[in-house]
Enzyme design. Sequence first.
Site, PDB file in Angstrom:
ATOM      1  N   TRP A   1       0.831  -1.200   0.000  1.00  0.00           N
ATOM      2  CA  TRP A   1       0.000   0.000   0.000  1.00  0.00           C
ATOM      3  C   TRP A   1       0.859   1.240   0.000  1.00  0.00           C
ATOM      4  O   TRP A   1       2.034   1.203   0.335  1.00  0.00           O
ATOM      5  CB  TRP A   1      -1.035  -0.002   1.135  1.00  0.00           C
ATOM      6  CG  TRP A   1      -0.535  -0.238   2.547  1.00  0.00           C
ATOM      7  CD1 TRP A   1       0.728  -0.514   2.949  1.00  0.00           C
ATOM      8  CD2 TRP A   1      -1.331  -0.227   3.735  1.00  0.00           C
ATOM      9  NE1 TRP A   1       0.769  -0.673   4.301  1.00  0.00           N
ATOM     10  CE2 TRP A   1      -0.471  -0.504   4.818  1.00  0.00           C
ATOM     11  CE3 TRP A   1      -2.691  -0.004   3.992  1.00  0.00           C
ATOM     12  CZ2 TRP A   1      -0.922  -0.568   6.137  1.00  0.00           C
ATOM     13  CZ3 TRP A   1      -3.130  -0.069   5.308  1.00  0.00           C
ATOM     14  CH2 TRP A   1      -2.257  -0.350   6.358  1.00  0.00           C
ATOM     15  N   ASN A   2       0.216   2.349  -0.404  1.00  0.00           N
ATOM     16  CA  ASN A   2       0.936   3.612  -0.536  1.00  0.00           C
ATOM     17  C   ASN A   2       0.202   4.718   0.200  1.00  0.00           C
ATOM     18  O   ASN A   2      -1.007   4.618   0.432  1.00  0.00           O
ATOM     19  CB  ASN A   2       1.020   4.023  -2.012  1.00  0.00           C
ATOM     20  CG  ASN A   2       1.684   2.979  -2.870  1.00  0.00           C
ATOM     21  OD1 ASN A   2       2.845   2.649  -2.660  1.00  0.00           O
ATOM     22  ND2 ASN A   2       0.946   2.429  -3.822  1.00  0.00           N
TER      23      ASN A   2
ATOM     24  N   ASP B   1     -14.339  21.130  -9.659  1.00  0.00           N
ATOM     25  CA  ASP B   1     -14.276  22.431  -8.980  1.00  0.00           C
ATOM     26  C   ASP B   1     -15.637  22.721  -8.355  1.00  0.00           C
ATOM     27  O   ASP B   1     -16.653  22.731  -9.049  1.00  0.00           O
ATOM     28  CB  ASP B   1     -13.968  23.551  -9.974  1.00  0.00           C
ATOM     29  CG  ASP B   1     -12.498  23.634 -10.335  1.00  0.00           C
ATOM     30  OD1 ASP B   1     -11.705  22.829  -9.813  1.00  0.00           O
ATOM     31  OD2 ASP B   1     -12.153  24.520 -11.149  1.00  0.00           O
TER      32      ASP B   1
ATOM     33  N   HIS C   1     -14.589  27.278  -4.637  1.00  0.00           N
ATOM     34  CA  HIS C   1     -13.232  27.425  -5.169  1.00  0.00           C
ATOM     35  C   HIS C   1     -12.951  28.884  -5.527  1.00  0.00           C
ATOM     36  O   HIS C   1     -11.838  29.366  -5.383  1.00  0.00           O
ATOM     37  CB  HIS C   1     -13.083  26.531  -6.403  1.00  0.00           C
ATOM     38  CG  HIS C   1     -11.745  26.601  -7.074  1.00  0.00           C
ATOM     39  ND1 HIS C   1     -10.564  26.675  -6.386  1.00  0.00           N
ATOM     40  CD2 HIS C   1     -11.415  26.599  -8.400  1.00  0.00           C
ATOM     41  CE1 HIS C   1      -9.552  26.716  -7.244  1.00  0.00           C
ATOM     42  NE2 HIS C   1     -10.037  26.682  -8.464  1.00  0.00           N
TER      43      HIS C   1
ATOM     44  N   HIS D   1     -14.429  30.409 -14.313  1.00  0.00           N
ATOM     45  CA  HIS D   1     -14.409  30.224 -12.862  1.00  0.00           C
ATOM     46  C   HIS D   1     -15.307  31.271 -12.188  1.00  0.00           C
ATOM     47  O   HIS D   1     -16.104  30.957 -11.315  1.00  0.00           O
ATOM     48  CB  HIS D   1     -12.981  30.351 -12.320  1.00  0.00           C
ATOM     49  CG  HIS D   1     -12.123  29.150 -12.585  1.00  0.00           C
ATOM     50  ND1 HIS D   1     -11.503  28.922 -13.783  1.00  0.00           N
ATOM     51  CD2 HIS D   1     -11.782  28.110 -11.788  1.00  0.00           C
ATOM     52  CE1 HIS D   1     -10.811  27.789 -13.723  1.00  0.00           C
ATOM     53  NE2 HIS D   1     -10.970  27.274 -12.522  1.00  0.00           N
TER      54      HIS D   1
END
Lengths: 285, 418
Positions: A63-64, A77, A81, A210
């Site tokens: 595992w990581n 998003d 944000h 955005h």
Amino acid sequence: MSDTVLSRLLAELAGGRIRIVDLTQTLSPDFPQIVLPPEMGQAWPFRIEEASRYDARGPGWYWNNFSCSEHTGTHFDAPIHWISGRHLPDNSTDTIAAEKFVAPACVLDCSHEAASDPDFLLSVDFLRKWERRHGRIAAGSWVLMRTDWSKRTDPVAYQNIDETGQHTPGPNTDAVRFLIEERGVLGFGSEAIGTDAGQAFHLKPPYPCHYYMHGSGRFGLQCLTNLDLLPPVGSVLIAAPLKIKEGSGSPLRVIALVPQSMPAPAVARVARKKSKTSRARTRRR
Amino acid sequence: MTRPLVRPPRKNPILRTRLPTLPPAARSRVALGLTAAAARGRFELQVCRDCGTVQYPPREACRACLSPRLDWRVQDGNGELVAETTLRHSHELFFRERMPWRLGLVKLDSGPLVVAHLHGDCAAAPTRVRVRAHLDRAGQAALVALPDKDTPHMADDRELRELTCDPKFRKVLVTDAKAPLGQALVEALVDAGVDLVWAGEAEPWKKPPGFERIKALPQVAVVPLDLTDSRAVKQLAGEIGGRVDILINNADHHRNFGIAARDGIETARAEMDVNYFGLLRLAQEFAPAMRARGADGQSSAVAWVNVLSVFALSNFPPHGTYSASKAAALSLAQCLRAELAPTGVRIVNVFPGPIDDEWNQTLPPPKIAPARLAADIVAALRGGAEDVFPGNVAQDWLERWRDNPKALERELAAMPQP
Ligand SMILES: [Zn+2]
């Protein structure tokens, strides 16, 4: 199982009459992250550290631990944000209503325009022409801008940065406002590293996609891939961000349900070629 | 006359790679004074404060008047070679493998008689020589007598090369070849006659001015390397680790903030990720291969250079988190030095003052130019030191720190915030 909508959906999936298309880039340390001036706060790239791999650190398991920004790789998003969306209700990844994570998609093929002009800006005129061919963009839809930018597998070409900044396609201000005010879309998705164009800092206002999308409670999807495997209309996106408390966004797995009866031109092309890579990208059920 | 070094033939792959052996390493604590000076590239001997006698070897008390009041003072090393011998037998493995070995007895002008390794260009005794203190492969001070005047190719002398880490015909990894210092390092190494420079490149989509020219040099091979990416470091070590003779870690993340000048820890963490964890990642992946090649012929693995900062010694508050990351890196470099000690690979820590770059823009001069720093690093490899303080600012801060660390702490705290 009795005959329900869901049982019929499962049967369609099992019979290959609805395909699942993965629109997600692999989370990899090599995948580029957004570039900001170096004195500013930075989005972390994806990084991964091994915890154990059947070794002294953990004899029977692998595992990581990984780290990344909320805005790394293929990501979502949320309205919070952007400063324009900061006071909206239910504006973060943990409070957005889950039903918004399944929605229809309209795919605008700008690949031809983006190929000849990396700074291509999607306009209202383009949107109206698209609607004349494919019908009115339905309220609550994702609008996905296909540019084939994801086919730029070299990170240098994908970022496309010179001394004047990044050069990637995106929508212009009027197109963004049209999609929100006239069409009531759910959000805007792109193949490039931002929903806004690379040079969108110089638009009015800066980063209009955005600014207006998040200012009106809409969402964004970035770093999508395989948009060429989707039909202009008729597909359904499943795009659910991680439930991060007050999260501004999240890497996520984006998949599309595509009815087989509505092949995109590119799908037909891929089907003819039967290339190994496209088969790997398109999981058939 | 020293015969100039020639490019070594390719390695014979059927022969076992020779394991490193070291010259005798045991020293008394007082004798380590010689090593402490040599580590900074200086030849110092004890001088009696009461009677002025200069003495060698180091002792607890003056050999003339028994006073314990002894100061380590820099020596010019000038003297006369009065006798020499050539070692043809030794019980020390290190010397057995390097026979014959020339040794000399030098009468220093300041008084003491010293035993020194003898450069091949020194004429037969009696003759004038210059004695220098270099670190040997065991990391201890060794005296070497050089000819009175420089001779052609004198750096190529066989005995002298056992005390230096000359990059000539060696293969060097520069971990960040894009930064101004990295570009200057690549050029300086090419001028120094390296065989090959692996030029590390992170974030290939960022193209700084000048890098295209560096990439075009025939000795340069660009390699992807981002010290924050463990898998990339492992990958590169797998590809080239067994061939790196000198590793220069100049990758650096520098932002100028203290604690109060920046909200949050993101910047500080990024500094740590490159400056501290980056060194740790490199050390875990590259040190094992270098460890095995400490005696691999003429172009053996020989040095690991860390570009730290004089701020590692004492915190410079306007660059407070950066200073902390460099202090952490210094501590880790000491660990790496201890772990590589049995291999003869030298850890060279470089402590520059402010570099003349964008992150020190608002600091007043003097600032060290990247090209000057690169030249000093190459000079350090050709010399016998392991702690290098290049430029006047670093030298000044080092002297103030050695004299009174608390005073320097107060002085740094009082410097105006730029
Ligand atoms: Zn005395």
